[in-house]
Design a protein around this motif. Structure first.
Motif, PDB file in Angstrom:
ATOM      1  N   LEU A 226     -31.333 -59.479 -13.610  1.00  0.00           N
ATOM      2  CA  LEU A 226     -30.663 -58.737 -12.984  1.00  0.00           C
ATOM      3  C   LEU A 226     -30.913 -57.213 -12.653  1.00  0.00           C
ATOM      4  O   LEU A 226     -31.066 -56.362 -13.515  1.00  0.00           O
ATOM      5  N   THR A 227     -30.734 -56.941 -11.912  1.00  0.00           N
ATOM      6  CA  THR A 227     -31.000 -55.228 -11.303  1.00  0.00           C
ATOM      7  C   THR A 227     -29.997 -54.607 -10.263  1.00  0.00           C
ATOM      8  O   THR A 227     -29.001 -55.517  -9.588  1.00  0.00           O
ATOM      9  N   SER A 228     -29.637 -53.454  -9.923  1.00  0.00           N
ATOM     10  CA  SER A 228     -28.956 -52.459  -8.990  1.00  0.00           C
ATOM     11  C   SER A 228     -29.917 -51.101  -8.507  1.00  0.00           C
ATOM     12  O   SER A 228     -29.920 -50.799  -9.513  1.00  0.00           O
TER      13      SER A 228
ATOM     14  N   TRP B  75     -30.676 -59.993  -8.137  1.00  0.00           N
ATOM     15  CA  TRP B  75     -31.957 -61.130  -8.636  1.00  0.00           C
ATOM     16  C   TRP B  75     -32.352 -61.841  -7.758  1.00  0.00           C
ATOM     17  O   TRP B  75     -32.849 -62.032  -6.707  1.00  0.00           O
ATOM     18  N   GLU B  76     -33.186 -62.338  -9.438  1.00  0.00           N
ATOM     19  CA  GLU B  76     -34.474 -62.938  -8.390  1.00  0.00           C
ATOM     20  C   GLU B  76     -35.133 -63.631 -10.301  1.00  0.00           C
ATOM     21  O   GLU B  76     -34.463 -63.127 -11.205  1.00  0.00           O
ATOM     22  N   ASN B  77     -35.816 -64.961  -9.437  1.00  0.00           N
ATOM     23  CA  ASN B  77     -36.399 -65.292 -10.584  1.00  0.00           C
ATOM     24  C   ASN B  77     -35.039 -66.470 -11.264  1.00  0.00           C
ATOM     25  O   ASN B  77     -35.028 -67.164 -12.066  1.00  0.00           O
ATOM     26  N   PRO B  78     -34.328 -67.177 -10.145  1.00  0.00           N
ATOM     27  CA  PRO B  78     -33.362 -68.545 -10.667  1.00  0.00           C
ATOM     28  C   PRO B  78     -34.396 -69.561 -11.561  1.00  0.00           C
ATOM     29  O   PRO B  78     -34.938 -70.001 -10.846  1.00  0.00           O
ATOM     30  N   PRO B  79     -34.176 -69.621 -12.554  1.00  0.00           N
ATOM     31  CA  PRO B  79     -35.308 -71.085 -13.346  1.00  0.00           C
ATOM     32  C   PRO B  79     -35.080 -72.429 -12.241  1.00  0.00           C
ATOM     33  O   PRO B  79     -34.071 -72.443 -12.121  1.00  0.00           O
TER      34      PRO B  79
ATOM     35  N   GLN C  81     -29.184 -64.362  -3.479  1.00  0.00           N
ATOM     36  CA  GLN C  81     -30.407 -63.037  -4.035  1.00  0.00           C
ATOM     37  C   GLN C  81     -29.459 -61.419  -5.025  1.00  0.00           C
ATOM     38  O   GLN C  81     -30.001 -60.687  -5.109  1.00  0.00           O
ATOM     39  N   GLY C  82     -27.721 -62.004  -4.463  1.00  0.00           N
ATOM     40  CA  GLY C  82     -27.404 -60.689  -4.844  1.00  0.00           C
ATOM     41  C   GLY C  82     -26.021 -60.276  -4.408  1.00  0.00           C
ATOM     42  O   GLY C  82     -25.596 -61.040  -3.125  1.00  0.00           O
ATOM     43  N   LEU C  83     -25.417 -59.633  -4.681  1.00  0.00           N
ATOM     44  CA  LEU C  83     -24.006 -58.592  -4.107  1.00  0.00           C
ATOM     45  C   LEU C  83     -24.023 -58.280  -3.651  1.00  0.00           C
ATOM     46  O   LEU C  83     -24.808 -56.702  -4.442  1.00  0.00           O
TER      47      LEU C  83
ATOM     48  N   LEU D  94     -25.284 -62.321 -15.874  1.00  0.00           N
ATOM     49  CA  LEU D  94     -25.542 -63.105 -14.890  1.00  0.00           C
ATOM     50  C   LEU D  94     -26.562 -64.343 -15.687  1.00  0.00           C
ATOM     51  O   LEU D  94     -27.879 -64.404 -16.281  1.00  0.00           O
ATOM     52  N   TYR D  95     -25.787 -65.756 -15.281  1.00  0.00           N
ATOM     53  CA  TYR D  95     -26.313 -66.983 -16.149  1.00  0.00           C
ATOM     54  C   TYR D  95     -26.479 -67.981 -14.836  1.00  0.00           C
ATOM     55  O   TYR D  95     -25.660 -67.816 -14.103  1.00  0.00           O
ATOM     56  N   ALA D  96     -27.021 -68.673 -15.207  1.00  0.00           N
ATOM     57  CA  ALA D  96     -28.307 -69.728 -14.455  1.00  0.00           C
ATOM     58  C   ALA D  96     -27.273 -71.467 -14.673  1.00  0.00           C
ATOM     59  O   ALA D  96     -28.024 -71.071 -16.378  1.00  0.00           O
TER      60      ALA D  96
END
Length: 172
Positions: free
Chosen positions: A7-9, A35-39, A77-79, A120-122
């Protein structure tokens, strides 16, 4: 080995000051998030923004919640910056923050420099409609379904507490 959820901004780095535009002293808009790489197996995402340093970082007494979102589609992929309910990814549901609102409520700590955790939760499920859940309600509903988590931490202290409006993070 799979890459971890990240998670980044683009507006602040992990551990940096949150620009004033995203605080109660500025425009009070939500910062853009990516964000990237959701499991594998992620069926939805949830976001909780919280301050564990309330009301005073030297004597924290509670976790103050600034935003609650759930059922964010895993393909998102983000907000975007300033994301309000009408521009959230389709299917995203909004809970109540500790201001009693469904919108993002930016930092405005009464004293000292606080840490703001963007969590951020997956999840391995799409949650049922929880109505307007609080942070606590959402955490309870997510129990046993979290398959990944990423945190982004921003810092903020009211400008007038820094001694100068020109101090670090005083401008967007």
């Amino acid at each position: 080995m799979p890459k971890p959820l990240v998670l980044t901004s683009p507006r602040f780095k992990d551990g940096d000051l949150i620009p004033i535009a995203f605080t109660g002293e500025g425009e009070d808009t939500a910062p853009p998030l990516h964000w990237e790489n959701p499991p594998a197996g992620t069926k939805s995402l949830a976001l909780i923004v919280e301050d564990p340093d309330a009301p005073d970082p030297k004597h924290p007494q509670r976790i103050f919640c600034h935003q609650v979102l759930y059922n964010i589609p895993p393909g998102a992929q983000g907000l975007p910056e300033g994301a309000q309910v009408d521009v959230l990814p389709p299917g995203t549901r909004v809970g109540l923050n500790d201001f009693g609102h469904q919108a993002y409520g930016g930092p405005m700590p009464p004293i000292g420099r606080h840490r703001y955790f963007f969590k951020l939760y997956a999840l391995d499920v799409v949650l049922p409609n929880l109505g307007r859940p609080t942070r606590r309600d959402l955490l309870k509903a997510m129990e046993g379904h979290i398959v990944g988590q990423a945190d982004l931490i921003g810092l903020y202290e009211k400008v007038h507490h820094r001694g100068s409006a020109q101090g670090p993070g005083a401008s967007a």
